[in-house]
Design a protein around this motif. Structure first.
Motif, PDB file in Angstrom:
ATOM      1  N   CYS A  44      -3.794  -8.715  14.354  1.00 31.38           N
ATOM      2  CA  CYS A  44      -4.369  -8.055  13.180  1.00 31.38           C
ATOM      3  C   CYS A  44      -4.893  -9.142  12.232  1.00 31.38           C
ATOM      4  O   CYS A  44      -4.184 -10.113  11.957  1.00 31.38           O
ATOM      5  CB  CYS A  44      -3.319  -7.197  12.483  1.00 31.38           C
ATOM      6  SG  CYS A  44      -3.913  -6.413  10.969  1.00 31.38           S
ATOM      7  N   PRO A  45      -6.117  -8.993  11.707  1.00 32.43           N
ATOM      8  CA  PRO A  45      -6.656 -10.025  10.822  1.00 32.43           C
ATOM      9  C   PRO A  45      -5.938 -10.120   9.475  1.00 32.43           C
ATOM     10  O   PRO A  45      -6.100 -11.109   8.770  1.00 32.43           O
ATOM     11  CB  PRO A  45      -8.124  -9.619  10.633  1.00 32.43           C
ATOM     12  CG  PRO A  45      -8.195  -8.186  10.988  1.00 32.43           C
ATOM     13  CD  PRO A  45      -7.083  -7.927  11.969  1.00 32.43           C
ATOM     14  N   HIS A  46      -5.112  -9.155   9.147  1.00 31.69           N
ATOM     15  CA  HIS A  46      -4.401  -9.186   7.861  1.00 31.69           C
ATOM     16  C   HIS A  46      -3.322 -10.265   7.857  1.00 31.69           C
ATOM     17  O   HIS A  46      -3.361 -11.193   7.066  1.00 31.69           O
ATOM     18  CB  HIS A  46      -3.810  -7.815   7.534  1.00 31.69           C
ATOM     19  CG  HIS A  46      -3.017  -7.782   6.281  1.00 31.69           C
ATOM     20  ND1 HIS A  46      -1.756  -7.249   6.222  1.00 31.69           N
ATOM     21  CD2 HIS A  46      -3.285  -8.231   5.031  1.00 31.69           C
ATOM     22  CE1 HIS A  46      -1.301  -7.359   4.982  1.00 31.69           C
ATOM     23  NE2 HIS A  46      -2.200  -7.952   4.246  1.00 31.69           N
ATOM     24  N   GLN A  47      -2.335 -10.135   8.774  1.00 26.76           N
ATOM     25  CA  GLN A  47      -1.281 -11.150   8.833  1.00 26.76           C
ATOM     26  C   GLN A  47      -0.862 -11.467  10.259  1.00 26.76           C
ATOM     27  O   GLN A  47       0.243 -11.942  10.495  1.00 26.76           O
ATOM     28  CB  GLN A  47      -0.068 -10.703   8.011  1.00 26.76           C
ATOM     29  CG  GLN A  47      -0.322 -10.752   6.527  1.00 26.76           C
ATOM     30  CD  GLN A  47       0.931 -10.498   5.710  1.00 26.76           C
ATOM     31  OE1 GLN A  47       1.925  -9.964   6.197  1.00 26.76           O
ATOM     32  NE2 GLN A  47       0.889 -10.887   4.453  1.00 26.76           N
ATOM     33  N   HIS A  66       1.404  -3.046   8.773  1.00 26.45           N
ATOM     34  CA  HIS A  66       0.966  -2.607   7.443  1.00 26.45           C
ATOM     35  C   HIS A  66       0.083  -1.361   7.463  1.00 26.45           C
ATOM     36  O   HIS A  66      -0.433  -0.968   6.423  1.00 26.45           O
ATOM     37  CB  HIS A  66       0.235  -3.742   6.719  1.00 26.45           C
ATOM     38  CG  HIS A  66       1.113  -4.912   6.477  1.00 26.45           C
ATOM     39  ND1 HIS A  66       1.058  -6.051   7.244  1.00 26.45           N
ATOM     40  CD2 HIS A  66       2.105  -5.119   5.575  1.00 26.45           C
ATOM     41  CE1 HIS A  66       1.961  -6.910   6.815  1.00 26.45           C
ATOM     42  NE2 HIS A  66       2.614  -6.368   5.812  1.00 26.45           N
ATOM     43  N   GLY A  67      -0.129  -0.766   8.631  1.00 29.06           N
ATOM     44  CA  GLY A  67      -0.833   0.505   8.706  1.00 29.06           C
ATOM     45  C   GLY A  67      -2.346   0.455   8.740  1.00 29.06           C
ATOM     46  O   GLY A  67      -2.993   1.501   8.722  1.00 29.06           O
ATOM     47  N   LEU A  68      -2.950  -0.725   8.798  1.00 25.19           N
ATOM     48  CA  LEU A  68      -4.403  -0.790   8.884  1.00 25.19           C
ATOM     49  C   LEU A  68      -4.859  -0.165  10.198  1.00 25.19           C
ATOM     50  O   LEU A  68      -4.197  -0.318  11.231  1.00 25.19           O
ATOM     51  CB  LEU A  68      -4.879  -2.243   8.796  1.00 25.19           C
ATOM     52  CG  LEU A  68      -4.511  -2.988   7.516  1.00 25.19           C
ATOM     53  CD1 LEU A  68      -4.950  -4.440   7.612  1.00 25.19           C
ATOM     54  CD2 LEU A  68      -5.127  -2.319   6.305  1.00 25.19           C
ATOM     55  N   ARG A  69      -6.009   0.532  10.180  1.00 25.23           N
ATOM     56  CA  ARG A  69      -6.502   1.222  11.382  1.00 25.23           C
ATOM     57  C   ARG A  69      -7.817   0.614  11.834  1.00 25.23           C
ATOM     58  O   ARG A  69      -8.754   0.507  11.049  1.00 25.23           O
ATOM     59  CB  ARG A  69      -6.686   2.706  11.093  1.00 25.23           C
ATOM     60  CG  ARG A  69      -5.392   3.408  10.847  1.00 25.23           C
ATOM     61  CD  ARG A  69      -5.645   4.834  10.427  1.00 25.23           C
ATOM     62  NE  ARG A  69      -4.362   5.446  10.127  1.00 25.23           N
ATOM     63  CZ  ARG A  69      -3.961   6.581  10.644  1.00 25.23           C
ATOM     64  NH1 ARG A  69      -4.740   7.247  11.460  1.00 25.23           N
ATOM     65  NH2 ARG A  69      -2.779   7.064  10.334  1.00 25.23           N
ATOM     66  N   PHE A  70      -7.855   0.246  13.123  1.00 22.54           N
ATOM     67  CA  PHE A  70      -9.032  -0.372  13.703  1.00 22.54           C
ATOM     68  C   PHE A  70      -9.604   0.516  14.798  1.00 22.54           C
ATOM     69  O   PHE A  70      -8.871   1.023  15.643  1.00 22.54           O
ATOM     70  CB  PHE A  70      -8.675  -1.749  14.288  1.00 22.54           C
ATOM     71  CG  PHE A  70      -8.199  -2.712  13.249  1.00 22.54           C
ATOM     72  CD1 PHE A  70      -9.096  -3.491  12.545  1.00 22.54           C
ATOM     73  CD2 PHE A  70      -6.847  -2.817  12.947  1.00 22.54           C
ATOM     74  CE1 PHE A  70      -8.652  -4.372  11.566  1.00 22.54           C
ATOM     75  CE2 PHE A  70      -6.394  -3.694  11.978  1.00 22.54           C
ATOM     76  CZ  PHE A  70      -7.298  -4.471  11.278  1.00 22.54           C
TER      77      PHE A  70
END
Length: 108
Positions: A44-47, A66-70
């Protein structure tokens, strides 16, 4: 330039499933959704959380951290298309599944 790797049938996820693959040094999240295979970079590009264990709903994988959706097809973050995960082409030929990965850049 890219190269193709055949994915062994035993490593392919069942319909609705997912798998984590390490191929030629690449960490790949492989999903089987809506009758198709999708391959994404597993980070995930966040962390940097692994996407391979994320829940898939409506063609999108949700990062378990963290729940991001791709989007599985494009790698784009839902509602923020400028943020994305790398996707890798999947080819099916004569019942065999192949993944295309970037090759080393030529120095000549």
């Amino acid at each position: 330039m890219s190269f193709r790797i055949e994915i062994e049938p035993a490593r392919l996820p069942a319909a609705g499933g997912h798998a984590w693959l390490r191929l030629e040094g690449w960490c790949i999240a492989l999903f089987h959704a809506d009758g198709r295979y999708y391959a994404l970079d597993d980070s995930c590009p966040h962390q940097g959380a692994s996407l391979a264990g994320g829940k898939v709903v409506d063609g999108k994988v949700q990062c378990p951290a963290h729940g991001l959706r791709f989007d599985l097809a494009t790698g784009c973050l839902q509602n923020v298309p400028t943020v994305k995960v790398v996707t890798y082409p999947i080819h099916i030929e004569e019942g065999r599944v192949y993944l295309s990965l970037p090759g080393p850049e030529s120095t000549t």
